[in-house]
Motif scaffolding. Structure first.
Motif, short mmCIF file in Angstrom:
data_model
loop_
_atom_site.label_atom_id
_atom_site.label_comp_id
_atom_site.label_asym_id
_atom_site.label_seq_id
_atom_site.Cartn_x
_atom_site.Cartn_y
_atom_site.Cartn_z
N ARG A 25 -5.96 1.35 8.85
CA ARG A 25 -6.17 1.55 7.42
C ARG A 25 -5.12 0.82 6.60
NH1 ARG A 25 -7.57 8.05 6.98
NH2 ARG A 25 -9.82 7.84 7.31
N HIS A 26 -3.88 0.82 7.08
CA HIS A 26 -2.81 0.14 6.34
C HIS A 26 -2.99 -1.38 6.39
CE1 HIS A 26 1.05 -0.37 4.41
NE2 HIS A 26 1.28 -1.35 5.28
N LYS A 62 0.83 -1.20 0.00
CA LYS A 62 0.00 0.00 0.00
C LYS A 62 0.86 1.24 0.00
CE LYS A 62 -4.20 -1.60 2.23
NZ LYS A 62 -5.08 -1.35 3.37
N ARG A 63 0.32 2.30 -0.56
CA ARG A 63 0.99 3.60 -0.57
C ARG A 63 0.84 4.26 0.82
NH1 ARG A 63 -0.80 2.72 -5.56
NH2 ARG A 63 0.52 3.44 -7.27
N GLU A 120 -2.46 6.06 1.33
CA GLU A 120 -3.69 5.29 1.55
C GLU A 120 -4.11 5.25 3.02
OE1 GLU A 120 -4.37 1.63 -0.91
OE2 GLU A 120 -2.25 1.98 -1.41
N SER A 121 -3.17 5.45 3.92
CA SER A 121 -3.51 5.38 5.34
C SER A 121 -3.29 6.71 6.07
CB SER A 121 -2.69 4.29 6.03
OG SER A 121 -1.32 4.56 5.91
#
Length: 158
Positions: free
Chosen positions: A49-50, A6-7, A10-11
């Protein structure tokens, strides 16, 4: 099975608070414990979120109070994942006081280590981190050094 990478974006999480009378200590400033609670929530949201998992706080380091916040100040907390291991994530939370004109002054910076938990509340793997900017790469490298220091401290029971 490793989850997709993930970027950082994104979190990334932002929370805004207004310092109220209930948040003030005996010196008329924001109580440090209150700020720590807000920071912990932001770090938890970033990590959740991550990982897309329940998470728990494992450690806090580099919690630096650089300046005070006062009643009616607008406090802006911005968190992002800076480094990931197998089951853990390091999250940096920067705290600012935002002036009426929108100028933000850094008042606190903290690094939290969070661990992802499975359905049995056991540590579970987290996605890798895609680094897109020089700042993200620099944070990753610093995060590696902090992770190594934490490991050394655990070995030495420090």
């Amino acid at each position: 099975m490793q989850k997709r990478e993930k970027r950082v974006s994104e979190s990334r999480t932002e929370q805004i608070q207004i310092v109220m009378p209930a948040h003030i200590n005996g010196y008329g400033r924001l109580f440090g414990g209150q700020l720590m609670q807000w920071i912990d929530v932001v770090a938890a949201v970033c990590a959740r979120r991550h990982a897309n998992r329940t998470i728990t706080t494992v450690s806090v380091d580099n919690l630096h109070f650089k300046a005070a916040a006062h009643i009616e100040d607008l406090v802006v907390l911005i968190g992002q994942v800076t480094y990931v291991g197998n089951t853990s994530m390091e999250v940096r939370v920067d705290t600012f006081v935002e002036q009426i004109d929108g100028v933000k002054n850094l008042v606190n910076q903290a690094y939290f280590v969070m661990v992802a938990l499975d359905e049995n509340e056991r540590p579970t793997t987290v996605p890798g981190l895609i680094l897109e900017t020089e700042e993200e790469r620099a944070e990753w490298e610093a995060g590696q050094r902090r992770s190594n220091l934490r490991r050394q401290r655990r070995r030495e029971q420090f």
